[in-house]
Design a protein around this motif. Sequence first.
Motif, PDB file in Angstrom:
ATOM      1  N   PRO A 165       8.562  74.540 -16.300  1.00  0.00           N
ATOM      2  CA  PRO A 165       7.916  73.510 -17.131  1.00  0.00           C
ATOM      3  C   PRO A 165       8.729  72.223 -17.109  1.00  0.00           C
ATOM      4  N   ALA A 166       8.046  71.110 -17.299  1.00  0.00           N
ATOM      5  CA  ALA A 166       8.722  69.806 -17.336  1.00  0.00           C
ATOM      6  C   ALA A 166       9.674  69.764 -18.526  1.00  0.00           C
ATOM      7  N   LYS A 167      10.830  69.166 -18.297  1.00  0.00           N
ATOM      8  CA  LYS A 167      11.815  69.046 -19.372  1.00  0.00           C
ATOM      9  C   LYS A 167      11.459  67.843 -20.232  1.00  0.00           C
ATOM     10  N   GLN A 168      11.522  68.059 -21.507  1.00  0.00           N
ATOM     11  CA  GLN A 168      11.241  66.985 -22.462  1.00  0.00           C
ATOM     12  C   GLN A 168      12.485  66.112 -22.596  1.00  0.00           C
ATOM     13  N   GLU A 169      12.323  64.810 -22.465  1.00  0.00           N
ATOM     14  CA  GLU A 169      13.439  63.914 -22.691  1.00  0.00           C
ATOM     15  C   GLU A 169      13.589  63.697 -24.179  1.00  0.00           C
ATOM     16  N   SER A 170      14.819  63.729 -24.634  1.00  0.00           N
ATOM     17  CA  SER A 170      15.043  63.522 -26.070  1.00  0.00           C
ATOM     18  C   SER A 170      15.192  62.033 -26.343  1.00  0.00           C
ATOM     19  N   HIS A 171      14.498  61.572 -27.325  1.00  0.00           N
ATOM     20  CA  HIS A 171      14.570  60.164 -27.753  1.00  0.00           C
ATOM     21  C   HIS A 171      15.297  60.106 -29.082  1.00  0.00           C
TER      22      HIS A 171
END
Length: 119
Positions: free
Chosen positions: A112-118
């Motif tokens: 799965p695509a990794k979520q970038e943390s904001h």
Amino acid sequence: MFKFIALFALLAFALADDGDYHAEVKSWKNDVRHDGFDYNLETSNHIRETASGDEHGNIHGSFEFLSPEGEHIKVSYVADEHGFHPESDVLPKPHPIPEHILKSIEYIKAHPAKQESHH
């Protein structure tokens, strides 16, 4: 429920049009109960229809007739909370999904695509 039955009866009559507008009803049964219904129809021009339903609105049945070319056509169906699901050899079938697409889908599921943390 009766709308489904009437629609299929009309469809079978229309599709089986062989110019015999004076077909006779050979047998007819319509049993409506508090917990559902059973319906059967057979005509002299080879049209048959059966349907059963329950108190929840689920219906399963079939209709069959002879096409103008003399081919026996039969459609079975289920109508339930998930929609209308017909099955027949005369209905088009979807093409199989190519193997490379199936592999791609499995790869995407496994990675799965990794979520970038904001912040």
